[in-house]
Each structure stands twice: as C-alpha cells, then as structure tokens.
Design a protein around this motif. Sequence first.
Motif, PDB file in Angstrom:
ATOM      1  N   ILE A  27       0.843  -1.339  -0.080  1.00 26.67           N
ATOM      2  CA  ILE A  27       0.079  -0.060  -0.050  1.00 26.67           C
ATOM      3  C   ILE A  27       0.762   1.126   0.075  1.00 26.67           C
ATOM      4  O   ILE A  27       0.534   2.322  -0.666  1.00 26.67           O
ATOM      5  CB  ILE A  27      -0.935  -0.061   1.051  1.00 26.67           C
ATOM      6  CG1 ILE A  27      -1.903  -1.062   1.030  1.00 26.67           C
ATOM      7  CG2 ILE A  27      -1.604   1.172   1.353  1.00 26.67           C
ATOM      8  CD1 ILE A  27      -2.921  -1.397   2.416  1.00 26.67           C
ATOM      9  N   GLN A  70      -8.785   2.715  -6.873  1.00 29.47           N
ATOM     10  CA  GLN A  70      -7.956   1.453  -6.148  1.00 29.47           C
ATOM     11  C   GLN A  70      -7.141   2.001  -5.122  1.00 29.47           C
ATOM     12  O   GLN A  70      -7.018   1.333  -4.031  1.00 29.47           O
ATOM     13  CB  GLN A  70      -7.076   1.017  -7.384  1.00 29.47           C
ATOM     14  CG  GLN A  70      -6.152  -0.294  -6.735  1.00 29.47           C
ATOM     15  CD  GLN A  70      -4.986  -0.452  -7.840  1.00 29.47           C
ATOM     16  OE1 GLN A  70      -4.267   0.319  -8.230  1.00 29.47           O
ATOM     17  NE2 GLN A  70      -4.936  -1.687  -8.030  1.00 29.47           N
ATOM     18  N   THR A  74      -7.678   0.583  -1.185  1.00 25.93           N
ATOM     19  CA  THR A  74      -6.435   0.065  -0.409  1.00 25.93           C
ATOM     20  C   THR A  74      -6.068   0.729   0.699  1.00 25.93           C
ATOM     21  O   THR A  74      -5.748   0.073   1.828  1.00 25.93           O
ATOM     22  CB  THR A  74      -5.202   0.248  -1.357  1.00 25.93           C
ATOM     23  OG1 THR A  74      -4.905   1.435  -1.709  1.00 25.93           O
ATOM     24  CG2 THR A  74      -5.137  -0.873  -2.496  1.00 25.93           C
ATOM     25  N   GLN A  77      -8.581  -0.731   3.207  1.00 26.43           N
ATOM     26  CA  GLN A  77      -8.185  -1.919   3.611  1.00 26.43           C
ATOM     27  C   GLN A  77      -7.028  -1.841   4.788  1.00 26.43           C
ATOM     28  O   GLN A  77      -7.245  -2.799   5.542  1.00 26.43           O
ATOM     29  CB  GLN A  77      -7.579  -2.726   2.503  1.00 26.43           C
ATOM     30  CG  GLN A  77      -7.419  -4.191   2.640  1.00 26.43           C
ATOM     31  CD  GLN A  77      -6.845  -4.899   1.321  1.00 26.43           C
ATOM     32  OE1 GLN A  77      -6.549  -4.300   0.407  1.00 26.43           O
ATOM     33  NE2 GLN A  77      -6.340  -6.106   1.716  1.00 26.43           N
ATOM     34  N   ALA A 102     -10.405  -3.182  -4.499  1.00 26.09           N
ATOM     35  CA  ALA A 102      -8.975  -2.896  -5.021  1.00 26.09           C
ATOM     36  C   ALA A 102      -8.622  -4.146  -6.016  1.00 26.09           C
ATOM     37  O   ALA A 102      -8.011  -3.709  -7.011  1.00 26.09           O
ATOM     38  CB  ALA A 102      -8.119  -2.989  -3.798  1.00 26.09           C
ATOM     39  N   LEU A 248       0.405  -8.859  -3.268  1.00 23.85           N
ATOM     40  CA  LEU A 248      -0.075  -7.631  -3.652  1.00 23.85           C
ATOM     41  C   LEU A 248       0.928  -6.716  -3.953  1.00 23.85           C
ATOM     42  O   LEU A 248       0.506  -5.786  -4.827  1.00 23.85           O
ATOM     43  CB  LEU A 248      -0.718  -7.147  -2.180  1.00 23.85           C
ATOM     44  CG  LEU A 248      -2.155  -7.458  -2.136  1.00 23.85           C
ATOM     45  CD1 LEU A 248      -2.724  -7.214  -0.714  1.00 23.85           C
ATOM     46  CD2 LEU A 248      -3.166  -7.324  -3.191  1.00 23.85           C
ATOM     47  N   LEU A 252      -0.364  -4.636  -7.215  1.00 24.96           N
ATOM     48  CA  LEU A 252      -0.910  -3.237  -7.112  1.00 24.96           C
ATOM     49  C   LEU A 252       0.089  -2.221  -7.857  1.00 24.96           C
ATOM     50  O   LEU A 252      -0.487  -1.483  -8.484  1.00 24.96           O
ATOM     51  CB  LEU A 252      -1.110  -2.908  -5.639  1.00 24.96           C
ATOM     52  CG  LEU A 252      -1.977  -3.388  -4.752  1.00 24.96           C
ATOM     53  CD1 LEU A 252      -2.055  -2.886  -3.504  1.00 24.96           C
ATOM     54  CD2 LEU A 252      -3.611  -3.122  -5.341  1.00 24.96           C
TER      55      LEU A 252
END
Length: 314
Positions: A27, A70, A74, A77, A102, A248, A252
Amino acid sequence: MPLQDPEHPAHAQVTYARFYGPLLVAILISTFMYGISLTMVLQYFKLEAKRDTRVLKFTILLLITLTTLQTIFTVHQLYNTFIISAGNPVLMDRISFSVLGANACTYLIAFVAQLFLASRIWSVSKSLHSRVCFMAVPVILLGLLQMGAGLAVVSNEATSKTFSGLGSRIDLVREVIILQGAATAACDILISISLCYVLHSHRSGIKRTDSLINRMIIYAINRGIVTSICALLGAFLYYFTPDTYAFLIPSLANAYLYVISAISILTLREGLREEINQSFHLSDLDTITSRSEVMNRRQNVHSDFTEDKNHQTV
C-alpha cells in the motif's frame, strides 16, 4: 507484566509480520506510484490533451479514475486491518468490500490500458496499410481473458465472504490466478512486439527523428518486460504463498505502471511531433541528397505521427 504471551511470543510476532507486513509495503508503494500517475495525468491534460480526440481523453480519465478508486480501496483496507479489525479474529477473517474493490480495479486498469495500446497499434498500422494491425485482435482477446480471470477471482472472494471460506477453494483460485498472470504477460509481450514493428516502420532516414523512434522502441520493450514480470511475479507469489499479502506488492504496482506507460507513450508522441516540426540540421542531409526528398520524408512522417479530428495515431 510481560508485553507478550509467554507461551507463544515468537509465533505470534512472526505470523503478524509475515502476513500483514507485505500488505503495508504494497500500500505504501502503490500510494507513492499513485502520486506519480496523478501528476503525469494532470500534466497531460494541461499541456497535451487539446489536440487529442474525446475518446482518447476519456480513456486517460477512466484510467486515473480507476487508479484513484484503487488507492481509496487499498487505504481503507489498511485502516480496516490495523484499526477496525485489529484484535478481533472474526473481523480479521472477513473479506471486506475494500479488498474486492481494489482487486477489481487492478484487473480493470490492466484491461483498459491494454485496450488503449491495442487501439494505437491498430490506428498506426492502418495508416501504413500493414497487416500488423490484426495483431490488435489477439491483444484484445488476451486482455479480455486476463480481465475475466481476474474478475472470477473477485467473484470467488465475494461469495466466500471470509478468508477461511476462500481457503476451501484455494486450488481453483490458484489456477485462475496463474491463468490471469499468464494472459497478462502474453498480452504485454505481444503489445511490445507490435509497437516495435510499427515504430520501426516509421523510420524516415532522418537521424534525429530515427533517434527518437529508437528511444520509443526501447521504451516499448522495457514497458513490456516490467509489466510482464510484475504480472507473473504476482501470480507466482499467490500460488506459493497464498497465506500472505506478498502477491499484492507486484499486483498493485502493476496497475499504476499501466497508467504511467500509457501517459508516457503520449508524451513521447508529443516529443516526436515537436522533433518533426523543428528545422533540420545539416547532418540530416548526410542520408538525404535533395531538399525535395527532405520535405517529402518530413511530410510523410508528420502525417503518420500526428492526427486530425477524424484520425489519430500513436
């Protein structure tokens, strides 16, 4: 009083770091890359969008909208994991809407970017009357495959509702993730090959113009390599370490790489247009023997790489 459970101190600490550490790293990286993407998009609309069609401007706007969503998902999250659900096993096991959102945005961003690049390949190839324009068809099909596989994973997560419930379908989800990663990599490699062929076909014999085209070819190759590696690495990590968020990190980041690559292609196009519009140096005459030939080559390259209201190329 000890701060840790004396019976299981090491196990509790290692599990937490192994599971949620990659989530925090992913993230943080994606938020930083979102800032880069947003800056490039704003710069594009400020300086370069005026001469582009509405469809192209809408595509770029759609890409930055999806990346914004997105990023919001995130961040939520992250907040949900470390603030709302911390210390509550029931809430920690629940698959929140931010996880679904996401993931869905990731696959949609990849598809929109691949569709954008396929349209560029088609447009430029048509202007050259080249058969490579049909390479846009498998690009679109592979893009649809990767998006369909990705959304199938999101559907399994939504119907499972919990991570423990998703564990009962882990074999199926792994296979779908591998399919999604392979389709994404194949699509990006095909895009790079097509772009290199199209750009090579636009060589004019003018040193400065050909030099810029060489840089665009190198960029197309690097773009394909980076996005393909991220897609395959994300699928690899999910397959072998499904109990962590390590997958991720590349997944991402790849979404933002698609946005950056789309804007970069448009920026490089502007650089080529400016290069064509500039005066020729005497060194350009080394390979072109007459002034009329210089003007003819300049006109041909200009018509291929610039656009009017009805037709647009890379």
